[in-house]
Design an enzyme around this catalytic site. Sequence first.
Site, PDB file in Angstrom:
ATOM      1  N   HIS A 129       1.198   4.852  -2.465  1.00 60.35           N
ATOM      2  CA  HIS A 129       0.622   5.541  -3.338  1.00 60.35           C
ATOM      3  C   HIS A 129       1.829   6.335  -4.239  1.00 60.35           C
ATOM      4  CE1 HIS A 129      -3.529   5.387  -2.312  1.00 60.35           C
ATOM      5  NE2 HIS A 129      -2.904   5.267  -0.909  1.00 60.35           N
ATOM      6  N   ASP A 152       1.940   3.772   2.836  1.00 58.12           N
ATOM      7  CA  ASP A 152       0.697   4.511   2.328  1.00 58.12           C
ATOM      8  C   ASP A 152       1.475   5.820   1.296  1.00 58.12           C
ATOM      9  OD1 ASP A 152      -1.741   5.221   1.917  1.00 58.12           O
ATOM     10  OD2 ASP A 152      -2.269   6.263   3.845  1.00 58.12           O
ATOM     11  N   HIS A 210     -10.108   0.917   0.396  1.00 57.53           N
ATOM     12  CA  HIS A 210      -9.924   1.821   1.296  1.00 57.53           C
ATOM     13  C   HIS A 210     -11.143   1.804   2.389  1.00 57.53           C
ATOM     14  CE1 HIS A 210      -6.280   3.250  -0.699  1.00 57.53           C
ATOM     15  NE2 HIS A 210      -5.807   3.886   0.369  1.00 57.53           N
ATOM     16  N   GLU A 263     -11.327   3.519   7.737  1.00 56.38           N
ATOM     17  CA  GLU A 263     -10.045   4.089   8.155  1.00 56.38           C
ATOM     18  C   GLU A 263     -10.716   5.541   8.724  1.00 56.38           C
ATOM     19  OE1 GLU A 263      -8.236   5.856   4.407  1.00 56.38           O
ATOM     20  OE2 GLU A 263      -6.476   6.713   5.683  1.00 56.38           O
ATOM     21  N   HIS A 308       1.066  -1.234   0.102  1.00 57.09           N
ATOM     22  CA  HIS A 308      -0.032   0.078   0.095  1.00 57.09           C
ATOM     23  C   HIS A 308       0.767   1.227  -0.072  1.00 57.09           C
ATOM     24  CE1 HIS A 308      -3.876   1.814   1.629  1.00 57.09           C
ATOM     25  NE2 HIS A 308      -3.214   2.854   1.209  1.00 57.09           N
TER      26      HIS A 308
HETATM   27 ZN   LIG Z   1      -3.887   4.785   0.824  1.00 52.59          ZN
END
Ligand SMILES: [Zn+2]
Length: 344
Positions: free
Chosen positions: A22, A287, A206, A209, A20
């Site tokens: 980005h 992330d 996602h 969260e 994970h």
């Molecule tokens: Zn993410």
Amino acid sequence: MQTRPAIPLNIAALPKVDLHRHLEGSLRLKTLAEIARNEGLDLPSDEDQLQSLVQLQINDPRTADAFLAKFQVLRMFYCSPQIIRRLTVEAVEDAAADNVRYLEINFSPAALASVGHFPMAEVVDWVLEAAIEAAERQDIGLRLIAGVNRHEGIDLAEEVARIAVDHFDRGLAGLSLAGNEIDFPADDFEGVFRAVKQAGLHVTIHAGEWVGGNAVRKAIENFGADRIGHGVRVMEDPLAITLAKEKRMPFEVCLSSNLMSGVIESLDEHPITQMMAAGLQVTLNTDDPGILNTSLSNEYALFLTHSDFSIETIKGMILTAVQAAFIKSSEKKQLERELIEELF
Ligand SMILES: [Zn+2]
């Protein structure tokens, strides 16, 4: 709040897996400053001044909006195919430098296409080519995941999904749903995700969260999710816990991200400990290492600092991530063999 403990050498040396990460959140500050200068962007070309615009600062509000606002600034940098390729290559190189041996990069074709009004299908080609070449040079495993944002609407999601299906098996292995979970529920996107799954792509959502565990249940039951992005609020919903355990659903947990975006108050209170105690499949990921000024080694160091677990637990988490990777089972076996040899 200590977010950058000294990274023990034994963590830095571990062969790691990041599922994970980005692309748009993985950019080097130095490169961004150079692009701002060379392209004459209406942004500071001084690294110190640029930092507060593209990296979360300790004084920034810890909210989803403050987090997502950084992506709005980052969109201004993708002004040419060369820049998009360069940023992609550097993201792969940075992961490899942290001893990440298998990496899945999540990227938003819409974000990368926006400033230059590039055709999204071409953007996907550029990212795939650059990432695959870089991964070969660095000798690491790699897949890409095309991402869509809830807040950008269903029409765009359908277009990205079509392009993702066209690029399936050329390094692109999945479709993800991200974005503002508070104001834009995922329900409208169910059909899009069901369709890409039918076409053979993997799906990661996602969920859980910024909103509760109910979203995790929906991601599993309605979207056919293969993995849950974050999902840390699953612990608020006993039914979601039971379902996730039944399905052996992998969770892509990202500690610094949860802290800096206000999902949790402090790392000592992060539900990762309860998630593991409940027998959930937990992986640790970055992330947005650029926005969060972190690395996967740093995330593991934070995990050890703020829990009672040992490095042996980390090794198990790395192997859990191998099982959750969007690759064929023969490739998983091969990767697992290679990592076990180094880990133990
Ligand atoms: Zn993410």
